[in-house]
Write an enzyme that holds these catalytic residues in place. Structure first.
Site, mmCIF file in Angstrom:
data_model
loop_
_atom_site.group_PDB
_atom_site.id
_atom_site.type_symbol
_atom_site.label_atom_id
_atom_site.label_comp_id
_atom_site.label_asym_id
_atom_site.label_seq_id
_atom_site.Cartn_x
_atom_site.Cartn_y
_atom_site.Cartn_z
ATOM 1 N N ASN A 32 -1.147 0.420 -4.332
ATOM 2 C CA ASN A 32 0.080 -0.273 -4.749
ATOM 3 C C ASN A 32 -0.310 -1.664 -5.278
ATOM 4 O O ASN A 32 0.168 -2.684 -4.806
ATOM 5 C CB ASN A 32 1.094 -0.358 -3.599
ATOM 6 C CG ASN A 32 2.454 -0.807 -4.115
ATOM 7 O OD1 ASN A 32 2.977 -1.843 -3.723
ATOM 8 N ND2 ASN A 32 3.023 -0.070 -5.033
ATOM 9 N N HIS A 37 -4.390 -8.221 -5.961
ATOM 10 C CA HIS A 37 -5.547 -7.319 -5.924
ATOM 11 C C HIS A 37 -6.414 -7.505 -7.176
ATOM 12 O O HIS A 37 -7.645 -7.492 -7.098
ATOM 13 C CB HIS A 37 -5.086 -5.856 -5.874
ATOM 14 C CG HIS A 37 -4.293 -5.482 -4.658
ATOM 15 N ND1 HIS A 37 -2.950 -5.202 -4.708
ATOM 16 C CD2 HIS A 37 -4.655 -5.336 -3.354
ATOM 17 C CE1 HIS A 37 -2.514 -4.888 -3.499
ATOM 18 N NE2 HIS A 37 -3.527 -4.964 -2.654
ATOM 19 N N GLY A 149 -8.742 -11.132 0.207
ATOM 20 C CA GLY A 149 -7.768 -12.179 -0.092
ATOM 21 C C GLY A 149 -7.580 -13.130 1.081
ATOM 22 O O GLY A 149 -7.586 -12.714 2.238
HETATM 23 P P1 AMP Z 1 -4.049 -4.562 0.899
HETATM 24 O O1 AMP Z 1 -4.019 -3.546 -0.212
HETATM 25 O O2 AMP Z 1 -2.735 -5.194 1.163
HETATM 26 O O3 AMP Z 1 -4.784 -4.074 2.124
HETATM 27 O O4 AMP Z 1 -4.941 -5.753 0.351
HETATM 28 C C1 AMP Z 1 -6.217 -5.522 -0.167
HETATM 29 C C2 AMP Z 1 -6.868 -6.858 -0.420
HETATM 30 O O5 AMP Z 1 -6.080 -7.611 -1.337
HETATM 31 C C3 AMP Z 1 -7.006 -7.705 0.844
HETATM 32 O O6 AMP Z 1 -8.264 -8.364 0.826
HETATM 33 C C4 AMP Z 1 -5.876 -8.683 0.710
HETATM 34 O O7 AMP Z 1 -6.106 -9.903 1.382
HETATM 35 C C5 AMP Z 1 -5.847 -8.901 -0.789
HETATM 36 N N1 AMP Z 1 -4.540 -9.411 -1.217
HETATM 37 C C6 AMP Z 1 -3.319 -8.905 -0.905
HETATM 38 N N2 AMP Z 1 -2.347 -9.689 -1.415
HETATM 39 C C7 AMP Z 1 -2.954 -10.715 -2.052
HETATM 40 C C8 AMP Z 1 -2.497 -11.858 -2.789
HETATM 41 N N3 AMP Z 1 -1.207 -12.102 -2.943
HETATM 42 N N4 AMP Z 1 -3.419 -12.692 -3.310
HETATM 43 C C9 AMP Z 1 -4.747 -12.461 -3.135
HETATM 44 N N5 AMP Z 1 -5.250 -11.402 -2.468
HETATM 45 C C10 AMP Z 1 -4.366 -10.534 -1.937
#
Ligand code: AMP
Length: 282
Positions: A32, A37, A149
């Site tokens: 998503n 990302h 992130g």
């Molecule tokens: P997730 O798909 O939510 O598990 O996130 C995957 C990676 O994307 C993780 O390292 C998160 O910290 C990073 N991430 C999610 N949202 C953001 C954002 N708004 N800005 C920067 N990195 C993000």
């Protein structure tokens, strides 16, 4: 861009790159995908010759009453974004591939201290699921660099500690949070919010920013945290926690200068997290 659903295929695709001495970067995600990302992909691209993104909604990091079943799965859209974002290989495993014996009998990686409290307090077992799956992804991909992130600040601290403790030869790169113009941190879970909740959601970062201003001017920490919780409740949030910690997540002491505000709060059934670094007046 090549898409690999099997560990063997992915390893074979990476082998020539590794043999040629190319730097491999990994971006672990649950899909998503949004601009946050893609900022990680860009950061990996800037440091590496080959960028691998994994898309895996990891059941091991969800609690029994959490949103595993409803978590948005948008693979076709994600692949389009990754193609445009400069990713080279995508790894799309299934839970059966990652946990062939089932999750109850999975070997776990447990990171002490930094995984306790904050989100570790409100989501028991969550970080064991994160550190275990990230360790598996590190073993499968064997990246030189992995990007995470700063939005998930405690997660980043857990991964850094795991890499240190297990002597993994991987550089962990923290990437600043990408936000909407309102200040709301981009998150896959923002899609759960109604229009009205979305307008309120920006108050999470807004509240942290107000606290930062007060704390940097020397205001009392406990009083500010108390007021911050009240202001989140007034805006319609149900806060899980609002804390001030040193940047390594240890407790703030009289000599701490650089610190970070961390918050998790629910709007209806949607749980949002955010953080903001600051320098304490001393
Ligand atoms: P997730 O798909 O939510 O598990 O996130 C995957 C990676 O994307 C993780 O390292 C998160 O910290 C990073 N991430 C999610 N949202 C953001 C954002 N708004 N800005 C920067 N990195 C993000």
């Amino acid at each position: 861009m090549n898409i690999h659903a099997s560990i063997q295929d992915l390893r074979e695709a990476l082998l020539p790159h590794r043999r040629a001495g190319r730097r491999i970067g990994l971006v672990p995600t649950m899909g998503n995908l949004h601009r946050g990302h893609l900022a990680l992909v860009e950061a990996a691209r800037a440091q590496c010759d080959v960028v691998v993104t994994s898309i895996f909604v990891n059941p091991l990091q969800f609690g029994p009453n959490e949103d595993l079943d409803n978590y948005p799965r948008t693979l076709d859209d994600d692949l389009t974004k990754l193609r445009e974002g400069g990713c080279d290989l995508v790894f799309t495993p299934t839970p059966a591939l990652m946990y062939p014996r089932g999750m109850a009998n999975q070997t776990l990686v447990q990171v002490p201290e930094v995984s306790e409290g904050l989100c570790g307090g409100s989501r028991p077992g969550h970080f064991d699921g994160v550190s275990t799956v990230v360790n598996m992804l590190f073993n499968i991909v064997q990246p030189d660099v992995a990007c995470f992130g700063e939005k998930d600040y405690q997660q980043l601290a857990v991964i850094r500690r795991m890499v240190q403790d297990l002597h993994l030869p991987i550089d962990i790169l923290g990437v600043p949070t990408v936000r909407e113009a309102s200040g709301l941190a981009l998150s896959s879970r923002n899609g759960y919010l109604s229009d009205e909740q979305r307008a309120t959601a920006a108050r999470l970062q807004g509240t942290l920013a107000e606290l930062r201003t007060a704390l940097e001017a020397g205001a009392d920490i406990d009083t500010q945290l108390h007021q911050g919780l009240e202001s989140l409740r007034r805006a319609g949030f149900e806060p899980d926690y609002l804390e001030l910690r040193a940047l390594d997540l240890s407790n703030v002491t009289a000599t701490t200068h650089d610190a970070i505000l961390l918050a998790a709060a629910r709007l209806g059934t949607t749980r949002l997290i955010d953080n903001l670094a600051l320098t304490l007046a001393r």
